[in-house]
Write an enzyme that holds these catalytic residues in place. Structure first.
Site, short mmCIF file in Angstrom:
data_model
loop_
_atom_site.label_atom_id
_atom_site.label_comp_id
_atom_site.label_asym_id
_atom_site.label_seq_id
_atom_site.Cartn_x
_atom_site.Cartn_y
_atom_site.Cartn_z
N ARG A 132 1.02 -1.42 -0.03
CA ARG A 132 0.03 -0.11 0.54
C ARG A 132 0.79 1.46 0.59
O ARG A 132 1.26 1.18 1.12
CB ARG A 132 -1.10 0.13 1.15
CG ARG A 132 -1.51 1.62 1.11
CD ARG A 132 -2.43 0.97 2.76
NE ARG A 132 -3.49 2.24 3.04
CZ ARG A 132 -3.03 3.02 3.97
NH1 ARG A 132 -1.78 2.88 4.22
NH2 ARG A 132 -3.32 4.18 3.65
N ARG A 143 -8.94 19.17 6.80
CA ARG A 143 -7.05 19.43 7.62
C ARG A 143 -7.35 20.54 8.19
O ARG A 143 -7.54 21.61 7.56
CB ARG A 143 -5.79 18.67 7.03
CG ARG A 143 -6.01 16.91 6.84
CD ARG A 143 -4.70 16.75 6.17
NE ARG A 143 -4.33 15.50 5.82
CZ ARG A 143 -4.18 14.74 6.63
NH1 ARG A 143 -3.86 14.66 8.31
NH2 ARG A 143 -4.06 13.09 6.59
N LYS A 188 -13.31 2.71 0.23
CA LYS A 188 -13.22 2.78 1.94
C LYS A 188 -14.65 3.24 2.47
O LYS A 188 -15.10 4.24 2.49
CB LYS A 188 -11.82 3.85 2.29
CG LYS A 188 -10.81 3.08 1.68
CD LYS A 188 -8.97 4.14 1.76
CE LYS A 188 -8.59 4.48 3.03
NZ LYS A 188 -7.82 5.02 3.21
N THR A 230 -6.59 -0.92 10.29
CA THR A 230 -5.61 0.72 11.04
C THR A 230 -5.70 -0.44 12.02
O THR A 230 -6.68 -1.24 12.96
CB THR A 230 -7.39 1.49 11.23
OG1 THR A 230 -7.91 1.91 9.70
CG2 THR A 230 -6.64 2.33 11.75
#
Length: 590
Positions: free
Chosen positions: A90, A141, A321, A379
């Protein structure tokens, strides 16, 4: 559907075609289950088992995704990850600066230079490790802490419980984050939130409660912005460019950012990326947009000459995702459009109440299994191994339970990208996965897979295609005859995907025409792709002969092993009146 043939196939040998299904009873765990699993069985110790462990010790039924980063930027480390079970590498494009691909290109070269079975045993100049591009996605962000310089020591601002802070979208404050003013890059925040809502920062470690939202304001450059006045409910130290989550809201964000589009186009032109993980997918239309954009990128790459004329290009698989509540609410329609799913528990665990995450993970894995779509659980699976050489006991059971739930892949993130023990983390995960795989297929009652197989068997009677029926029958035959291996001969991968859907308890050796097709199948549990040498033949015997020879050459078929061979993507047969099409399942004993 053909019965077991009694003809001698040239070059394979008479014993290979023995159709006797008699003999002494064998343990439920087949002798051909990969080395890591066989090491757990009470029958370890034979010469055949020792050879299997030496040659195929890195194979496991459940696959491993490893994230590459500063801790794994050398050939020796990437090779070690591959040797210890990495099936998918990944690359996290959240950390790739816009238009700066030199570092990423080097990682892809490291992956492609790895030596696996194809290079070591079959002397072919490629491997089957897939490359996964994980997009940055339309995330939110914070800005940069005032005074921070990239590459130097991190600076933080301390946010105390009960303190007042202003969240702003004023670009003039983008690099002036302080304890009083926090910049965020989500321009629509003023129309998304209201008083009483929460804003979570840095994976939910810091919480803000909204007091009020200002009307639209204008800065000195003439640009509009808003200010959101907040009270710190959970304080902490905040660094630069940290993630922002706004739970229980519908965000006004595109399916792909301009950076995502540039990254995907670069990857398509390079023609070395096998899987695209689309971040923050919220609805089915997001998936369709990514797939359509990939097709346009392939056309552009051909027109620009980046892909040579005549070179085959297979669209990268798109896995969605699931990272927010909207994605959870629309999960079934997202699943229908996706090639696979990643249960991204980091942002998801912030967006929804954390106590709900357990059941949501199990539900999503189950639905993926029933749809025959690969699912990655990701995760913090071995998060403590970024710092410690041993996992916590909770992490061990987390990985094992993901396997027992039916996950096709489990993933290492910071453990292999930034941690102190990247190789040891991979080795540890492979060990856990191997134990869980054994429990999965021993009918000890620990897993939901048995019930899942029953559900899929019942569903096959309603509007099944011929391919689904054939593959379901082949998996049942492998189970009923206690076979050691399933061989699938497939031009486009459809047969392999259908076989994997029914969760056989033995590996599927998938013979495909190109490495690209093989690497796109690697996500599926139990699939081990091999590139066929004879790709143009329509002769059923030639294809079967090559597949059997190769399986024996690399040590996956040993004397007395039984194998189910499936060639279900149609070939021509001469009949009395006309040319017809036929499918085939055969059972051989070596």
């Amino acid at each position: 559907l053909r019965r077991n043939s009694t003809r001698v196939v040239p070059g394979v040998g008479r014993s290979l075609l023995s159709h006797s299904l008699g003999g002494s009873s064998r343990s439920f765990l087949p002798t051909s289950v990969p080395g890591a699993l066989r090491a757990l069985s009470s029958t370890v110790g034979t010469v055949a088992d020792k050879n299997w462990n030496e040659v195929h010790g890195s194979f496991s039924m459940t696959k491993m995704v490893c994230t590459l980063g500063p801790a794994s930027n050398e050939q020796s480390v990437v090779q070690s990850l591959s040797d210890n079970g990495m099936s998918i590498a990944r690359l996290n494009f959240s950390h790739v600066p816009r238009g700066k691909y030199e570092y990423t290109r080097e990682f892809i070269k490291l992956v492609r230079r790895c030596e696996g079975m194809h290079r070591r045993t079959l002397s072919r100049d490629y491997n089957m490790v897939a490359v996964l591009l994980d997009t940055k996605g339309p995330e939110i962000r914070t800005g940069v802490v005032e005074g921070y310089v990239r590459g130097e020591k991190n600076l933080y601002v301390s946010l105390d419980d009960g303190a007042k802070v202003v969240v702003t979208t004023n670009d003039e404050l983008k690099e002036k984050v302080s304890k009083d003013v926090l910049y965020v890059d989500y321009k629509a925040i003023g129309t998304t939130v209201k008083a009483g809502d929460r804003i979570l920062l840095d994976d939910g470690l810091i919480g803000l409660e909204i007091d009020s939202v200002s009307p639209t304001l204008t800065n000195s450059s003439g640009e509009d912005y808003v200010e959101v006045e907040c009270t710190v409910s959970n304080g902490g130290d905040l660094g630069s460019v940290k993630g922002v989550n706004i739970p229980n809201t519908t965000l006004q964000l595109p399916s792909m950012t301009e950076k995502d589009k540039e990254d995907i186009l670069w990857a398509v032109k390079l023609n070395e990326v096998d899987i695209v993980a689309a971040s923050f997918v919220r609805k089915a239309g997001d998936v369709r947009s990514v797939k359509a954009y990939l097709e346009r990128c392939i056309q552009q790459a051909r027109a620009d000459g980046d892909i040579p004329k005549g070179e085959q290009v297979v669209r990268p698989s798109v896995i969605s995702k699931i990272e927010n509540k909207e994605g959870v609410d629309n999960f079934e329609e997202i699943l229908a459009e996706s090639d696979g799913i990643m249960v991204a528990r980091g942002d998801l665990g912030v967006e929804i109440p954390f106590a709900e995450l357990l059941i949501l993970q199990k539900k999503m894995v189950r639905l993926c299994n029933l749809a025959g779509k690969p699912v990655v659980v990701a995760t913090q699976m071995l998060d403590s191994m970024q710092r410690n050489p041993r996992p916590t006991r909770a992490e061990v059971t987390d990985v094992g339970n993901a396997v027992l739930d039916g996950a096709d892949c489990v993933m290492l993130s910071g453990e292999s990208a930034n941690g102190q023990y990247p190789t040891l983390s991979a080795k540890t995960m492979r060990t856990i996965v191997s134990h869980a795989d054994e429990a999965l297929d021993k009918r000890w009652g620990f897993s939901n897979i048995g019930q899942r197989r029953k559900e899929m068997g019942e569903a096959i009677f309603d509007n099944a295609t011929s391919l689904e029926s054939i593959c379901h029958a082949a998996v049942n035959m492998a189970k009923q005859t206690n076979s050691d291996l399933i061989i699938a001969i497939s031009r486009k991968g459809s047969t392999v995907k259908q076989l994997a859907k029914y969760k056989p308890n033995v590996p599927i050796m998938a013979f495909v025409p190109t490495p690209q097709i093989g690497r796109r199948l690697i996500m599926h549990r139990g699939v081990y792709p091999i590139v066929m040498q004879s790709t143009d033949t329509d002769d059923e015997h030639e294809r079967v002969v090559e597949a059997m020879r190769t399986a024996k050459e690399i040590g996956w078929l040993l004397p007395n092993h039984r194998v189910v061979v499936v060639d279900a993507e149609l070939w021509d047969l001469e009949s009395v009146s006309k040319k017809t099409k036929a499918n085939c399942i055969k059972i051989f004993t070596v």
